[in-house]
Design an enzyme around this catalytic site. Sequence first.
Site, PDB file in Angstrom:
ATOM      1  N   ASP A 161      70.621  17.401  -7.452  1.00  0.00           N
ATOM      2  CA  ASP A 161      71.524  17.227  -6.312  1.00  0.00           C
ATOM      3  C   ASP A 161      72.947  16.918  -6.780  1.00  0.00           C
ATOM      4  O   ASP A 161      73.142  16.081  -7.668  1.00  0.00           O
ATOM      5  CB  ASP A 161      71.065  16.059  -5.446  1.00  0.00           C
ATOM      6  CG  ASP A 161      69.680  16.255  -4.830  1.00  0.00           C
ATOM      7  OD1 ASP A 161      68.899  17.065  -5.349  1.00  0.00           O
ATOM      8  OD2 ASP A 161      69.390  15.577  -3.823  1.00  0.00           O
ATOM      9  N   HIS A 184      75.578  17.020  -3.985  1.00  0.00           N
ATOM     10  CA  HIS A 184      75.980  16.396  -2.721  1.00  0.00           C
ATOM     11  C   HIS A 184      77.491  16.247  -2.548  1.00  0.00           C
ATOM     12  O   HIS A 184      77.996  15.167  -2.243  1.00  0.00           O
ATOM     13  CB  HIS A 184      75.306  15.031  -2.579  1.00  0.00           C
ATOM     14  CG  HIS A 184      73.903  15.113  -2.061  1.00  0.00           C
ATOM     15  ND1 HIS A 184      73.591  15.671  -0.837  1.00  0.00           N
ATOM     16  CD2 HIS A 184      72.732  14.706  -2.592  1.00  0.00           C
ATOM     17  CE1 HIS A 184      72.288  15.604  -0.638  1.00  0.00           C
ATOM     18  NE2 HIS A 184      71.731  15.034  -1.702  1.00  0.00           N
ATOM     19  N   ASP A 186      70.873  21.079  -2.603  1.00  0.00           N
ATOM     20  CA  ASP A 186      71.635  19.935  -2.105  1.00  0.00           C
ATOM     21  C   ASP A 186      73.049  19.932  -2.680  1.00  0.00           C
ATOM     22  O   ASP A 186      73.487  19.004  -3.370  1.00  0.00           O
ATOM     23  CB  ASP A 186      70.912  18.618  -2.374  1.00  0.00           C
ATOM     24  CG  ASP A 186      69.840  18.318  -1.326  1.00  0.00           C
ATOM     25  OD1 ASP A 186      69.502  19.243  -0.557  1.00  0.00           O
ATOM     26  OD2 ASP A 186      69.356  17.182  -1.274  1.00  0.00           O
ATOM     27  N   ASP A 228      76.933  17.667   1.829  1.00  0.00           N
ATOM     28  CA  ASP A 228      76.671  16.408   2.547  1.00  0.00           C
ATOM     29  C   ASP A 228      76.881  15.193   1.660  1.00  0.00           C
ATOM     30  O   ASP A 228      76.683  15.228   0.444  1.00  0.00           O
ATOM     31  CB  ASP A 228      75.263  16.370   3.143  1.00  0.00           C
ATOM     32  CG  ASP A 228      75.081  17.308   4.332  1.00  0.00           C
ATOM     33  OD1 ASP A 228      76.100  17.676   4.951  1.00  0.00           O
ATOM     34  OD2 ASP A 228      73.936  17.679   4.628  1.00  0.00           O
ATOM     35  N   ARG A 229      77.269  14.117   2.303  1.00  0.00           N
ATOM     36  CA  ARG A 229      77.464  12.797   1.714  1.00  0.00           C
ATOM     37  C   ARG A 229      78.767  12.669   0.914  1.00  0.00           C
ATOM     38  O   ARG A 229      79.524  11.745   1.132  1.00  0.00           O
ATOM     39  CB  ARG A 229      76.280  12.368   0.831  1.00  0.00           C
ATOM     40  CG  ARG A 229      74.923  12.442   1.500  1.00  0.00           C
ATOM     41  CD  ARG A 229      74.855  11.699   2.793  1.00  0.00           C
ATOM     42  NE  ARG A 229      74.400  10.326   2.649  1.00  0.00           N
ATOM     43  CZ  ARG A 229      74.437   9.430   3.645  1.00  0.00           C
ATOM     44  NH1 ARG A 229      74.927   9.758   4.818  1.00  0.00           N
ATOM     45  NH2 ARG A 229      74.005   8.206   3.455  1.00  0.00           N
ATOM     46  N   ASN A 238      66.883  20.644   0.880  1.00  0.00           N
ATOM     47  CA  ASN A 238      66.683  20.276   2.280  1.00  0.00           C
ATOM     48  C   ASN A 238      67.999  20.105   3.037  1.00  0.00           C
ATOM     49  O   ASN A 238      68.030  20.190   4.272  1.00  0.00           O
ATOM     50  CB  ASN A 238      65.843  18.994   2.396  1.00  0.00           C
ATOM     51  CG  ASN A 238      66.507  17.785   1.775  1.00  0.00           C
ATOM     52  OD1 ASN A 238      66.920  17.808   0.624  1.00  0.00           O
ATOM     53  ND2 ASN A 238      66.604  16.697   2.533  1.00  0.00           N
ATOM     54  N   HIS A 239      69.109  19.905   2.321  1.00  0.00           N
ATOM     55  CA  HIS A 239      70.408  19.798   2.997  1.00  0.00           C
ATOM     56  C   HIS A 239      71.048  21.160   3.246  1.00  0.00           C
ATOM     57  O   HIS A 239      72.086  21.216   3.918  1.00  0.00           O
ATOM     58  CB  HIS A 239      71.349  18.896   2.206  1.00  0.00           C
ATOM     59  CG  HIS A 239      71.122  17.449   2.445  1.00  0.00           C
ATOM     60  ND1 HIS A 239      71.903  16.685   3.284  1.00  0.00           N
ATOM     61  CD2 HIS A 239      70.155  16.614   1.977  1.00  0.00           C
ATOM     62  CE1 HIS A 239      71.448  15.444   3.311  1.00  0.00           C
ATOM     63  NE2 HIS A 239      70.381  15.381   2.524  1.00  0.00           N
ATOM     64  N   HIS A 256      63.121  22.488  -5.060  1.00  0.00           N
ATOM     65  CA  HIS A 256      64.045  21.385  -4.814  1.00  0.00           C
ATOM     66  C   HIS A 256      63.309  20.058  -4.778  1.00  0.00           C
ATOM     67  O   HIS A 256      63.767  19.072  -5.367  1.00  0.00           O
ATOM     68  CB  HIS A 256      64.788  21.582  -3.491  1.00  0.00           C
ATOM     69  CG  HIS A 256      65.599  20.381  -3.102  1.00  0.00           C
ATOM     70  ND1 HIS A 256      66.723  19.992  -3.792  1.00  0.00           N
ATOM     71  CD2 HIS A 256      65.421  19.450  -2.119  1.00  0.00           C
ATOM     72  CE1 HIS A 256      67.202  18.881  -3.258  1.00  0.00           C
ATOM     73  NE2 HIS A 256      66.438  18.524  -2.246  1.00  0.00           N
ATOM     74  N   ARG A 284      59.734  10.060   4.710  1.00  0.00           N
ATOM     75  CA  ARG A 284      60.914  10.788   5.171  1.00  0.00           C
ATOM     76  C   ARG A 284      60.703  11.405   6.554  1.00  0.00           C
ATOM     77  O   ARG A 284      61.665  11.807   7.205  1.00  0.00           O
ATOM     78  CB  ARG A 284      61.276  11.903   4.190  1.00  0.00           C
ATOM     79  CG  ARG A 284      61.674  11.445   2.793  1.00  0.00           C
ATOM     80  CD  ARG A 284      61.949  12.655   1.922  1.00  0.00           C
ATOM     81  NE  ARG A 284      62.261  12.340   0.542  1.00  0.00           N
ATOM     82  CZ  ARG A 284      63.490  12.156   0.058  1.00  0.00           C
ATOM     83  NH1 ARG A 284      64.525  12.238   0.859  1.00  0.00           N
ATOM     84  NH2 ARG A 284      63.685  11.894  -1.223  1.00  0.00           N
ATOM     85  N   HIS A 293      65.997  16.029  -5.471  1.00  0.00           N
ATOM     86  CA  HIS A 293      65.657  15.482  -4.152  1.00  0.00           C
ATOM     87  C   HIS A 293      65.661  13.963  -4.050  1.00  0.00           C
ATOM     88  O   HIS A 293      65.845  13.432  -2.960  1.00  0.00           O
ATOM     89  CB  HIS A 293      64.290  16.037  -3.731  1.00  0.00           C
ATOM     90  CG  HIS A 293      63.922  15.799  -2.296  1.00  0.00           C
ATOM     91  ND1 HIS A 293      64.768  16.077  -1.248  1.00  0.00           N
ATOM     92  CD2 HIS A 293      62.780  15.325  -1.732  1.00  0.00           C
ATOM     93  CE1 HIS A 293      64.156  15.802  -0.109  1.00  0.00           C
ATOM     94  NE2 HIS A 293      62.962  15.333  -0.371  1.00  0.00           N
TER      95      HIS A 293
END
Length: 375
Positions: free
Chosen positions: A119, A121, A147, A150-151, A179-180, A229, A276, A303
């Site tokens: 990731d 991000h 990923d 995001d963030r 997943n993002h 992932h 989750r 992840h």
Amino acid sequence: ASSRPPERPVSARGGARPPVSVRRSHLAGAAPGASRARRRARGAAERCSPLLGEAPCPMGADLHSASDAASLDAHVASLRGVAVLPESDVRALCAKCKEVLEKESNVQPVAAPVTLVGDVHGQFHDLLELFQIAGQPPTTNFLFLGDYVDRGYYSVETVTMVIALKVRYPNRITMIRGNHESRQITQVYGFYDECLRKYGTAAVWQCITDLFDYLPLAAVVENRLFCPHAGLSPSLDTLDHIRHLNRFEEVPHEGPMCDLLWSDPDERVGWGMSPRGAGYTFGQDISEQFNHQNGLDFIVRAHQLVMDGYQWAHEKQVVTIFSAPNYCYRCGNKAALLEVDEHMQHKFLQFDHAPPKPVDGKKPSKGRPMPDYFL
């Protein structure tokens, strides 16, 4: 353990996702090429339908400038200076990248040597840092485990850089879906708002999230390292099962595609419900069985935040790598890469956070606060 509520996909009606059920009916009976035919039959208008009054994403846009090596090199150079590409260039890059990705397998084969990235991000300066540590493309081959967004404060620059490198060096850069890489998740955890802030409209977000539907679900390095992932699925016993899924869609709330992008290894044996709210937990017995049945050495996944940047599990049947140091600019973790040489020998490269630098004397805009979630 964190007291934060779990990160989870949200249903189209805004409620919690329905309970997960294990169904082999998710496996498509047709060959992978059939999904492409079905996709074309739906038409470009459906795949790039306008959002909030925006113009459709042009599937047949002029790609000459994006496919030209000098132009792509100029895009990469501009991004290295933390400059946002014009919307027209992002559209052209996405269209060209779709042409590359739609020819790839759900489980994309990757040759060694290669460096695996977890990731990132949206931490763009850390992406530049890892290139300094591992080597610049195309000198170094890279496998990104998803990923991208995001963030972090620079999701637009981060994902655009990886896309531009994929188009420029399609055989040197492999990118799979995390997943993002999802419309629903990016509307909650920052990427959507960042696109609105930097472009004034949702058009770039729409084009990039349309591209996410084309990303492979996993990769396999020299038929020996399986690289999803997140993890495994009770619906998928073999790599061939994954190869026959239809991936060209938004990430479902449940089923094998969801599991590959959401599941986590666990100390408990067997399958368990994930905290989750999506995917499963899986024990060492599950990892050993999957690796044995598919002739694999071990599983490499991302992840999950791990404080040293990498962490073995299940007696070295599974390893997690996480490549966003000081995650969310506050977690204090190291990041790591996994370097695999031509002889399939591997080593981990750890690195620390490279703080974002002010652009034109301005600090990066943080946007609105985002909800905390299970790290």
